[in-house]
Design an enzyme around this catalytic site. Structure first.
Site, PDB file in Angstrom:
ATOM      1  CB  SER A  20      42.081  45.935  45.183  1.00 34.86           C
ATOM      2  OG  SER A  20      42.490  46.546  46.371  1.00 34.86           O
TER       3      SER A  20
ATOM      4  CG  HIS B  36      40.192  44.772  48.553  1.00 30.48           C
ATOM      5  ND1 HIS B  36      41.442  44.457  48.098  1.00 30.48           N
ATOM      6  CD2 HIS B  36      39.547  43.595  48.755  1.00 30.48           C
ATOM      7  CE1 HIS B  36      41.549  43.136  48.034  1.00 30.48           C
ATOM      8  NE2 HIS B  36      40.413  42.595  48.426  1.00 30.48           N
TER       9      HIS B  36
ATOM     10  CG  ASP C 271      41.053  39.085  48.026  1.00 29.94           C
ATOM     11  OD1 ASP C 271      40.858  37.857  48.055  1.00 29.94           O
ATOM     12  OD2 ASP C 271      40.203  39.923  48.383  1.00 29.94           O
TER      13      ASP C 271
END
Lengths: 275, 198
Positions: free
Chosen positions: B18, B45, B138
């Site tokens: 990310s 992401h 995540d």
């Protein structure tokens, strides 16, 4: 933090078989990774604990077809989803120069946003009077919702932002009337949509259609079913007709791949070749 | 570099990241040998409404082509697949990729957990999961799945990560086989390719 236990293949087969027997819909060619997650989610929401309990409650009649199907399908609630697509579609329709009546199918009514967007575009292009629009879904429960013409007020901000990005004329709210917390699509547009329940797996599609709008339906299905649906669409589509798919869906690996030409590099609008 | 099990059994690599991971991915893809034989699945992401840009930027840095798959795209040897904006990317039994528009997971779509979990289910102990720098958790449960199925887990060294929340979250839920700096990850992939090529 715990991951939910993985649904086993045998459990899944049993569930799919039960659904098929009780609800007359065969999910065996659904995309399996997301189908498993949808089932897991349903089990969590309804606090069923296990696939076995779900199966039992389907058999006993406690779990109804509509509630299960509504949760299993992903019902996206956005008008003018992918504004760049809607902008491009307007351009394509302007170039097509339709002389006679226009028959359009929109596959996957969901909660109605996609077909409502289509009606607004047709109105914008003055095509409403010569268009016949049929919206189909496999889930009768969700069709009822779409038929009401209602969209939640809280989604209007995103809808309006999408609408502005399409560059269409007018104000989005002109097409709707406020009704409590919701907005209702104006009657002149809503009454022109015919809604129909269709079983994608079993039913054949029949008709000579000019445009088939089928965005984000293939993504529920595995390659075999994707091919089957595309073949059905192909048989129903007129020569030079338009097949419209979602931004990451393609006809590429299917039997109909060579029979279409993609218009433009970006959006998934395919024109049926004249042969 | 510490001793790493370079085993030719591995069939696929999955990478997640990310905040801060873009530069890291560029570095890795830039050094990856042209004949790298395993498929690589990348989930990072990204912004919902920006469809393009990331793929072009990564492709420029990469010697190999980076592809955003379409739904039901067959998986090919040595190809690099990037999860497209606003879709979850699933790996399916039967050697293809599916996409879905389900709810966000960990406030993300694509979600790293989903790509990792479906990848682990398909490749079992023949998968290598690599989690890079990032600002949320995540990917942690996805790494746990990779480990639970017997795959190899690698995180970017938290000390080197721009934001270490993501690799640290993975560490807290599962056993991490190797903590590596980016240069070590690159070296590992190059060495691995010599074995899996055979």
């Amino acid at each position: 933090m715990q991951t939910a236990p993985e649904i086993g293949i045998n459990e899944l087969r049993k569930l799919i078989q039960t659904i098929s027997e009780r609800f007359d819909y065969d999910f065996s060619n659904y995309s399996s990774a997301s189908f498993k997650r949808r089932i897991q989610r349903f089990i969590e929401i309804k606090r069923l604990g296990s696939v076995e309990n779900l199966v039992n409650k389907i058999i006993s009649g406690e779990i109804k077809k509509n509630e299960l199907f509504t949760e299993v399908s992903v019902n996206v609630t956005e008008l003018f989803r992918d504004p760049s697509f809607w902008k491009y579609l307007r351009k394509v329709l302007l170039e097509q120069n339709f002389s006679q009546n226009l028959k359009i199918w929109q596959i996957g009514s969901s909660s109605g946003e996609e077909v409502f967007s289509l009606m607004i575009l047709l109105n914008d292009l003055n095509l409403l009077s010569k268009a016949e629009v049929i919206s189909v879904d496999f889930n009768a429960g969700i069709i009822e919702k779409a038929q009401s013409g209602l969209i939640p007020g809280k989604s209007m901000e995103l809808n309006t932002s999408n609408f502005i990005k399409t560059g269409y004329k007018g104000e989005l709210t002109n097409y709707f009337t406020a009704e409590g917390d919701n907005f209702k699509l104006n009657k002149d547009l809503l009454s022109k949509i015919k809604f129909k329940e269709i079983n994608f797996v079993k039913d054949s599609f029949s008709g000579s259609v000019d445009i088939i709008l089928c965005r984000n339906i293939l993504i529920y299905h595995n390659p075999q079913m994707q091919n089957d649906i595309l073949k059905k669409i192909h048989q129903s589509l007129n020569m030079s007709g338009l097949l419209i798919l979602g931004s990451r869906e393609t006809i590429e690996w299917s039997e109909i791949a060579s029979k279409y030409t993609m218009l433009g590099p970006e959006e998934r609008i395919f024109k049926k070749n004249k042969v | 570099m510490k001793e790493v099990d370079l085993n030719r059994k591995y069939k696929a690599i999955v990478i997640g990241g990310s905040a801060g991971s873009f530069q890291v991915l560029c570095k890795i893809l830039n050094k990856l040998p042209e004949d790298f034989s395993l498929p690589i699945f990348i989930c990072c992401h990204r912004l919902k409404h920006i469809r393009n840009g990331l793929i072009e930027a990564l492709s420029i840095k990469s010697i190999k082509e980076v592809k955003e798959p379409d739904h039901n795209e067959p998986i090919k040897r040595g190809k690099i697949y990037l999860a497209p904006a606003n879709y979850h990317m699933n790996i399916e039994l039967g050697n293809y990729i599916s996409l879905s528009t389900e709810e966000m997971v960990n406030n993300s779509r694509p979600a790293i957990d989903i790509t990792f979990e479906t990848c682990a289910y398909v490749y079992k102990d023949k998968l290598i999961g690599i989690l890079l720098t990032g600002a949320n958790k995540d990917g942690a449960l996805g790494m746990k799945k990779v480990k639970d199925y017997g795959g190899m887990t690698i995180i970017q060294d938290p000390e080197e990560s721009v934001i270490d929340t993501m690799p640290k979250a993975a560490m807290s839920v599962t056993k991490i086989d190797h903590v590596m700096k980016v240069e070590e990850i690159i070296k590992f992939l190059i060495e691995l390719n010599k074995v899996t090529q055979l």
